[in-house]
Design a protein around this motif. Structure first.
Motif, PDB file in Angstrom:
ATOM      1  N   THR A 163     -25.027   6.380 -12.663  1.00 48.09           N
ATOM      2  CA  THR A 163     -25.358   5.205 -13.475  1.00 48.09           C
ATOM      3  C   THR A 163     -24.654   3.974 -12.935  1.00 48.09           C
ATOM      4  O   THR A 163     -25.261   2.903 -12.788  1.00 48.09           O
ATOM      5  CB  THR A 163     -24.974   5.441 -14.943  1.00 48.09           C
ATOM      6  N   ASP A 164     -23.370   4.104 -12.617  1.00 46.12           N
ATOM      7  CA  ASP A 164     -22.626   2.974 -12.063  1.00 46.12           C
ATOM      8  C   ASP A 164     -23.232   2.505 -10.748  1.00 46.12           C
ATOM      9  O   ASP A 164     -23.367   1.301 -10.494  1.00 46.12           O
ATOM     10  CB  ASP A 164     -21.163   3.362 -11.842  1.00 46.12           C
ATOM     11  N   ARG A 165     -23.579   3.445  -9.889  1.00 39.24           N
ATOM     12  CA  ARG A 165     -24.163   3.062  -8.601  1.00 39.24           C
ATOM     13  C   ARG A 165     -25.489   2.333  -8.792  1.00 39.24           C
ATOM     14  O   ARG A 165     -25.772   1.334  -8.119  1.00 39.24           O
ATOM     15  CB  ARG A 165     -24.368   4.309  -7.727  1.00 39.24           C
ATOM     16  N   ALA A 166     -26.310   2.843  -9.710  1.00 38.12           N
ATOM     17  CA  ALA A 166     -27.600   2.199  -9.976  1.00 38.12           C
ATOM     18  C   ALA A 166     -27.402   0.816 -10.576  1.00 38.12           C
ATOM     19  O   ALA A 166     -28.124  -0.131 -10.236  1.00 38.12           O
ATOM     20  CB  ALA A 166     -28.437   3.075 -10.914  1.00 38.12           C
ATOM     21  N   LEU A 167     -26.428   0.683 -11.470  1.00 38.38           N
ATOM     22  CA  LEU A 167     -26.140  -0.628 -12.050  1.00 38.38           C
ATOM     23  C   LEU A 167     -25.685  -1.611 -10.981  1.00 38.38           C
ATOM     24  O   LEU A 167     -26.009  -2.806 -11.036  1.00 38.38           O
ATOM     25  CB  LEU A 167     -25.073  -0.501 -13.138  1.00 38.38           C
ATOM     26  N   ALA A 168     -24.945  -1.126  -9.996  1.00 42.57           N
ATOM     27  CA  ALA A 168     -24.496  -2.003  -8.911  1.00 42.57           C
ATOM     28  C   ALA A 168     -25.682  -2.577  -8.151  1.00 42.57           C
ATOM     29  O   ALA A 168     -25.685  -3.763  -7.775  1.00 42.57           O
ATOM     30  CB  ALA A 168     -23.574  -1.229  -7.963  1.00 42.57           C
TER      31      ALA A 168
END
Length: 433
Positions: A342-347
């Motif tokens: 999720t964090d990577r996608a948000l980035a």
């Protein structure tokens, strides 16, 4: 745009069809190389140390070869090993060939010894893969920056669904190349991933098998007589951009095929590596615009069997398909559901938010995670996050080398004040030195 290159994995239908029809076994090294494209985020020598690689083969002999072998012997594994060992010897002989005063014109023209041809022909004839009247030969095609290519003339598979001839690409060096887009490991990685994820009947031809230690690949031979590809998938939909081909100037392109596996660059690590997230993103994208938000909300409340992090990652990737005024609201909802993917996608999604919101969330993501891949994404995204406001609608996943921005046309898209601000923020968060 001008650019310069410098957790969940499921077997999909394309792979299953190819596995059943072609007998390509994606297990062991093949399975690992087929999960995702590693370049830019992982070092190949760390992931695949040569000294501990028990099986250096990615892929497997196609079914028609297996069928022929099984008519000769019941010990298929022994036969396969003999064939792979012979190809390894042949690749080394091709790599090391130097003409001598006793070399024939044919040997000089095809850059190989006749003894090398005989060695390979003998093992293929032994298992009835070729016959004496096939006039098997190794015919030199071309030399590139990373390897040379020979056609396996006389080796072919023709039936209703296949029209395959074969080439061997022998890389100039057997050393591991890390964080690169060309060479044995990167190209075999890209080829294995593509065949597993999208199947064989695409405009990228076919990869059959290769040896990462001996540094060779067996690929489909492409010329003007080849049947047209059946599918033209968009690499962007799988988080990839191919940079080493030019259909206009006919570079690495023939008969609508892009036949070189080099230059496959990951521009979205989550889209590339996480099938579950990718499918959720595509599901929302493929809805009519007026229904995308409703589908997003429905997916947000959907309770899958595990994989919540992957689900939220897919929803993060899909934010760019929502109306701009709604994006910050849904981005914040996902900031309450954080996880690795999720964090990577948000980035990757930051660039689709207004500048002030993008900078605010950039700092929150960078300051609260020790994920090395996330930090690499945040570093790579700085140029895209710095686009001038008038180009906001044109921004999309890409990879721009920061060190060369001022020397390329990319600088025309970049707001240098934003760029400096993001670089300063990245240094404060330990992303840049």
């Amino acid at each position: 745009m001008i650019t310069k290159i410098t957790s969940t994995n499921f077997q999909n239908q394309n792979y299953n069809r190819y596995h059943n029809n072609q007998n390509t076994s994606f297990c062991g090294l093949s399975d690992r190389l087929g999960k995702k494209i590693y370049n830019g985020f992982y070092k190949m020598e760390d992931l695949f140390p040569r000294e501990t690689t028990k099986n250096p083969i990615s892929g497997k002999l196609p079914t028609f070869m297996k069928n022929k072998i099984m008519k000769v012997t019941d010990d298929y594994n022994k036969a396969t090993k003999e064939i792979f060992d012979t190809f390894a010897q042949v690749s080394n002989e091709l790599r090391e060939f130097e003409p001598t005063v006793s070399s024939t014109i044919e040997e000089i023209q095809n850059k190989r010894n006749n003894s090398t041809v005989k060695k390979l022909s003998d093992v293929l004839q032994k298992y009835k893969i070729v016959s004496p009247w096939d006039d098997f030969d190794l015919k030199y095609i071309d030399k590139g920056g990373k390897g040379s290519v020979w056609k396996l003339d006389g080796l072919r598979h023709i039936d209703k669904s296949n029209e395959d001839e074969f080439v061997i690409k022998v890389f100039h060096t057997k050393s591991v190349q890390s964080n690169a887009y060309h060479g044995c490991y990167p190209e075999m990685n890209t080829a294995t991933y593509w065949m597993k994820t999208l199947g064989p009947d695409t405009n990228r031809g076919k990869f059959f098998w290769g040896d990462v230690n001996e540094a060779y690949m067996i690929n489909k031979f492409i010329d003007e007589d080849v049947r047209l590809p059946k599918k033209f998938p968009d690499p962007y939909a799988y988080g990839i951009k191919f940079t080493d081909e030019d259909p206009v100037h006919i570079h690495n392109v023939c008969k609508k095929y892009s036949y070189d596996w080099g230059g496959g660059v990951v521009i979205n690590q989550v889209v590339n590596s996480n099938r579950f997230a990718r499918e959720i993103m595509h599901n929302i994208q493929n809805n009519k615009p007026e229904y995308r938000e409703l589908e997003w909300i429905k997916r947000f409340h959907w309770k899958p069997n595990g994989n919540y992090d992957c689900k939220y990652a897919g929803l993060a990737l899909a934010i760019k398909f929502l109306e701009p005024e709604k994006r910050i609201y849904y981005f914040e909802k996902l900031m309450q559901k954080r996880g690795k993917y999720t964090d990577r996608a948000l980035a990757y999604t930051l660039k689709y938010l207004p500048y002030n919101a993008g900078e605010f969330y950039y700092k929150r993501l960078a300051a609260t995670s020790n994920d090395k891949v996330l930090k690499e994404i945040l570093k790579n995204e700085i140029p895209l996050l710095s686009f001038k406001s008038k180009y906001f609608d044109q921004v999309k996943d890409d990879l721009i080398v920061m060190d060369n921005i001022l020397g390329t046309e990319v600088k025309d898209f970049i707001d240098m004040d934003k760029y400096s601000s993001y670089r300063k923020l990245a240094k404060e968060c330990g992303i840049l030195n």
